[in-house]
Structure formats: C-alpha cells, structure tokens
Design a protein around this motif. Structure first.
Motif, PDB file in Angstrom:
ATOM      1  N   THR A   1     -11.488   1.937   3.822  1.00 28.16           N
ATOM      2  CA  THR A   1     -10.526   1.189   4.606  1.00 28.16           C
ATOM      3  C   THR A   1     -11.267   0.417   5.690  1.00 28.16           C
ATOM      4  OG1 THR A   1      -8.412   1.331   5.790  1.00 28.16           O
ATOM      5  CG2 THR A   1     -10.064   2.998   6.315  1.00 28.16           C
TER       6      THR A   1
ATOM      7  N   SER B   1       0.856  -1.184   0.000  1.00 29.96           N
ATOM      8  CA  SER B   1       0.000   0.000   0.000  1.00 29.96           C
ATOM      9  C   SER B   1       0.891   1.234   0.000  1.00 29.96           C
ATOM     10  CB  SER B   1      -0.906   0.014   1.236  1.00 29.96           C
ATOM     11  OG  SER B   1      -1.648   1.219   1.305  1.00 29.96           O
ATOM     12  N   LEU B   2       0.344   2.353  -0.480  1.00 31.24           N
ATOM     13  CA  LEU B   2       1.106   3.592  -0.524  1.00 31.24           C
ATOM     14  C   LEU B   2       0.810   4.506   0.657  1.00 31.24           C
ATOM     15  CD1 LEU B   2       0.946   4.360  -4.356  1.00 31.24           C
ATOM     16  CD2 LEU B   2       2.960   3.716  -3.023  1.00 31.24           C
ATOM     17  N   ILE B   3       0.133   3.992   1.672  1.00 31.93           N
ATOM     18  CA  ILE B   3      -0.111   4.799   2.858  1.00 31.93           C
ATOM     19  C   ILE B   3       1.158   4.905   3.695  1.00 31.93           C
ATOM     20  CG2 ILE B   3      -2.581   4.334   2.922  1.00 31.93           C
ATOM     21  CD1 ILE B   3      -2.055   2.197   5.015  1.00 31.93           C
TER      22      ILE B   3
ATOM     23  N   CYS C   1      -1.785  13.334  -0.814  1.00 30.53           N
ATOM     24  CA  CYS C   1      -2.503  12.872  -2.006  1.00 30.53           C
ATOM     25  C   CYS C   1      -3.922  13.417  -2.067  1.00 30.53           C
ATOM     26  CB  CYS C   1      -2.562  11.342  -2.026  1.00 30.53           C
ATOM     27  SG  CYS C   1      -1.017  10.542  -2.510  1.00 30.53           S
TER      28      CYS C   1
ATOM     29  N   TYR D   1       6.421   1.405  -7.327  1.00 32.39           N
ATOM     30  CA  TYR D   1       5.255   0.633  -6.892  1.00 32.39           C
ATOM     31  C   TYR D   1       4.745  -0.217  -8.056  1.00 32.39           C
ATOM     32  CZ  TYR D   1       1.061  -0.238  -4.051  1.00 32.39           C
ATOM     33  OH  TYR D   1       0.061  -0.815  -3.288  1.00 32.39           O
TER      34      TYR D   1
ATOM     35  N   ILE E   1      -5.288   5.946  -4.151  1.00 38.18           N
ATOM     36  CA  ILE E   1      -4.021   6.448  -4.686  1.00 38.18           C
ATOM     37  C   ILE E   1      -3.608   5.611  -5.891  1.00 38.18           C
ATOM     38  CG2 ILE E   1      -1.624   7.008  -4.137  1.00 38.18           C
ATOM     39  CD1 ILE E   1      -2.423   7.083  -1.176  1.00 38.18           C
ATOM     40  N   GLU E   2      -3.759   4.300  -5.776  1.00 37.94           N
ATOM     41  CA  GLU E   2      -3.432   3.407  -6.889  1.00 37.94           C
ATOM     42  C   GLU E   2      -4.305   3.713  -8.103  1.00 37.94           C
ATOM     43  OE1 GLU E   2      -4.057  -0.469  -5.335  1.00 37.94           O
ATOM     44  OE2 GLU E   2      -2.524  -0.290  -3.780  1.00 37.94           O
TER      45      GLU E   2
ATOM     46  N   TRP F   1      -9.810   6.553   3.702  1.00 39.99           N
ATOM     47  CA  TRP F   1      -8.344   6.618   3.798  1.00 39.99           C
ATOM     48  C   TRP F   1      -7.671   5.408   3.166  1.00 39.99           C
ATOM     49  CZ3 TRP F   1      -5.813  10.906   5.308  1.00 39.99           C
ATOM     50  CH2 TRP F   1      -6.552  11.883   5.975  1.00 39.99           C
ATOM     51  N   SER F   2      -8.369   4.697   2.327  1.00 42.02           N
ATOM     52  CA  SER F   2      -7.774   3.520   1.697  1.00 42.02           C
ATOM     53  C   SER F   2      -6.717   3.908   0.665  1.00 42.02           C
ATOM     54  CB  SER F   2      -8.859   2.681   1.011  1.00 42.02           C
ATOM     55  OG  SER F   2      -8.278   1.643   0.255  1.00 42.02           O
ATOM     56  N   GLY F   3      -5.614   3.164   0.652  1.00 50.63           N
ATOM     57  CA  GLY F   3      -4.563   3.402  -0.337  1.00 50.63           C
ATOM     58  C   GLY F   3      -4.992   3.040  -1.745  1.00 50.63           C
TER      59      GLY F   3
ATOM     60  N   GLU G   1      -0.571   9.823   2.244  1.00 45.36           N
ATOM     61  CA  GLU G   1      -2.006   9.757   1.960  1.00 45.36           C
ATOM     62  C   GLU G   1      -2.695  11.100   2.177  1.00 45.36           C
ATOM     63  OE1 GLU G   1      -1.545   7.411   5.932  1.00 45.36           O
ATOM     64  OE2 GLU G   1      -0.331   7.980   4.197  1.00 45.36           O
TER      65      GLU G   1
END
Length: 379
Positions: free
Chosen positions: A193, A120-122, A314, A168, A275-276, A270-272, A311
């Motif tokens: 999330t 994940s990118l968090i 973003c 990533y 971002i993906e 707040w889910s990564g 996050e």
C-alpha cells in the motif's frame, strides 16, 4: 493554458450533449481507477445503454473507446474540474472517489443522485476519513461487513441513504480475464500500500526483496499508483539497489490483471489487492506484520475496532501473516503455502461465500441496479 481551453471545450460539449447521455454519468480521477469501472461500462454498452464517462486523465482507457452508446469527456484542468463538479447537471453520478464535498470536489445542486462504487475491499471506517462518504446517496456494497459499517456510519440518517447488496465486480473480471501470456513460474508479486506507514517506505522491504532474490525467485514490485507521487523517493532507493538484478522488475502497470495472472503468490502489507488476488484465484496471500494503515483520525492504533475490519479478518482467513523479523524465512513460508494449497483453496471458497454478495455475477447485478436507478426504480 492549452489544457485550460481543452477542458473548457469538454465541459461545453457535455452541456450540449443529449439528455439521454446525462442519465448515467461516471467520473474517474485517473486511469488506475477507470479500470474498476471497465467491466460495468462494457456491460452497459453491450446492453445498448447510453452513458457518459468523465475523466481527468488524458491517457484514460475510455478515450480509446468508440461506441454510439458512450460519450467520453476529459477535464484535466483542476480549476475547471472544480467548477464542473459544482454545476454538473445529470441524473445519476457514479464515482469511486471518497471525500466528495469535503472541500475539493463538491456536489452539484443540479445532480439528483451520487452513487459510490468501492474500488477496494478495505474497511470503510478505518481506511478512510471520518466523513469520507457522507455526501453520497447510494452505495454499491461489496460485502456484508461493508454494509454493516455503512449502517453504523449513517445510523443517524439511515433512511436518507440507499444500500445495495452488489458484490465486487473486480473479482468477476479477474476470474473472466484471458491473459495473452501466462508466465508465473517462480514469480512473486509484492504489492504494498502507499503512505508513510506502508512497507514501501521502510528499510525492511529491501530485506524482503533480497531474501526472495537469494532464493532464486523472480520478484515483481508493483507499488500502489499513488506511491509514484507520494513515495517516489522510496521507490528510487529500491531501484538503486535492485534495478541491475535480472530477476527484479518494477511494474507501473495501472491495471493489475496481467500482474495477478503472472505470479504464483502475492505479498503485501495492507493493500486490498491481496484480497482481490486470493478471492479471484483461490490462492493464499502473504501479509506482512506491519502497522495497519489508518486514515480515520478518530481511530487510534490500540482501538479494538481494528481487529474487526475486513482487511484484518482476511489476513487470518485467506493467507498467512509474516513477521518482519522472519522476512529471511520467506522461502519456508512459500513452501508451506504450496504444501497446503488445497486446504487454503477450500478455506478461501468458504470465506468468499460467507462474506461477499453475488460472488459469481456482481457485474450483472451492478448493471441491473444502474439501469433501475436510471429508470427511477429505486429500492
């Protein structure tokens, strides 16, 4: 009991396997995490590199693989998994599991290196426990910010760790994926999330879904895989209200590839995953204005550090923030995104170039570094 003996046989089979298959070893807790390894494992196999993959999921995607370069082992009995982890003998052990050695699954004195690959990118500081990464030796860093966080975390023993600028791979996989069917018209994906702070456990999610349905959007709710065990009561409440609506769907697909392709926009707290989605498709996400998920007990909600997590940055750079009291105005926000699509596209492209390593070839870079580690060519 049958599960116990099957796991015991798998451990024995690993111990008896050829040494060349113990040079590169992966472990996945379950199928949802295995998908993060898929593109890397596929490329290693393609390059004729031998490796082993250990999973605790009987339905893992790698159980269907047939390759002379890959040996797969399913160890689903937890007691034996603990024993296996404490005694496994291999050269490079790749995981995407935080909290290694913190009381559940421990390091083995017979394994040379433990390598962490981010799933994940968090943030590495806020979204994980304080000592979540202390027992890893090598880190595949996805962004400049994650690299900076890790250097701060390990400021006292910086020389003992190896930080590789990888990128990533999931973003590259999303860009390269070819779905069999694309049906995204008027479809919105909600990907919250998990945990008590998540919107999945708050009554406002009912208002959000209802607002979208009233505006004739097709709504797909894809909870985090952990939510199906941790937040199952909340999911049941949502189903009770909307399961008879033909425009509502609950998705439990452990891979989000098709879900991402088959939606116009993604909404999250707040889910990564948002971002993906935005980085892969250069489309903005909608971020709900809820409390940030904090797993690090040393960080309080008023800590200024929160403003500087990946996050949080973003949310302002690759999308828009929607306040809870404005959920009923979700239709207007979606129209705003449509009208400014080119502006967001350019903004997201620039953000990706500025922050992520190896934006176009993170899979190849990952595999190159894995091969270097297996050949002891460590930076």
């Amino acid at each position: 009991m049958n599960n116990f003996f099957k796991s015991l046989r798998e451990i024995s089979r690993f111990k008896k396997s050829e040494e060349e298959f113990k040079n590169i070893v992966f472990y996945s807790e379950n199928n949802s995490y295995s998908f993060f390894f898929k593109s890397i494992v596929d490329e290693l196999i393609k390059r004729d590199v031998k490796l082993s993959f250990i999973t605790s999921d009987k339905e893992d995607i790698f159980n269907s693989y047939f390759s002379k370069n890959l040996k797969v082992y399913t160890v689903s009995n937890f007691f034996l998994l603990q024993y296996f982890f404490s005694n496994i003998k291999c050269k490079n052990f790749f995981l995407t599991m935080p909290d290694l050695g913190n009381g559940i699954l421990n390091r083995s004195p017979f394994t040379k290196r433990y390598i962490y690959i981010f799933h994940s990118l968090i943030s590495a500081t806020v979204a994980y426990k304080t000592d979540a990464f202390k027992n890893y030796d090598v880190f595949f860093c996805p962004t400049k910010m994650h690299l900076g966080e890790l250097k701060i975390i390990f400021s006292n023993n910086f020389k003992d760790k190896i930080f590789l600028k990888i990128g990533y791979p999931k973003i590259n996989e999303l860009k390269n994926y070819k779905p069999k069917v694309i049906d995204k018209k008027n479809k919105i994906l909600i990907a919250p999330t998990w945990g008590s702070d998540g919107i999945i456990n708050k009554k406002e999610i009912l208002l959000l879904i209802e607002s979208l349905l009233q505006k004739n959007y097709n709504v797909v709710l894809r909870p985090h895989p952990m939510s199906f065990t941790k937040d199952n009561n909340s999911i049941a409440n949502i189903l009770d209200k909307f399961q008879n609506n033909k425009n509502f769907k609950l998705s439990d697909d452990k891979s989000n590839l098709d879900a991402f392709y088959n939606c116009e926009y993604l909404i999250t707290d707040w889910s990564g995953s948002a971002i993906e989605f935005s980085l892969a498709f250069k489309k903005p996400s909608i971020f709900l204005d809820t409390d940030q998920r904090i797993r690090n007990k040393e960080i309080k909600k008023d800590n200024k550090l929160l403003d500087h997590t990946f996050e949080n940055i973003c949310r302002n750079e690759i999308g828009i923030i929607l306040k809870i009291e404005n959920f009923s105005k979700i239709g207007e926000k979606l129209k705003t995104l449509d009208q400014n699509s080119m502006i967001f596209n350019e903004k997201i492209v620039n953000f990706e170039k500025k922050n992520l390593f190896n934006t176009e070839n993170a899979i190849d870079i990952s595999v190159n570094e894995i091969i270097k580690l297996s050949n002891n060519k460590v930076a």
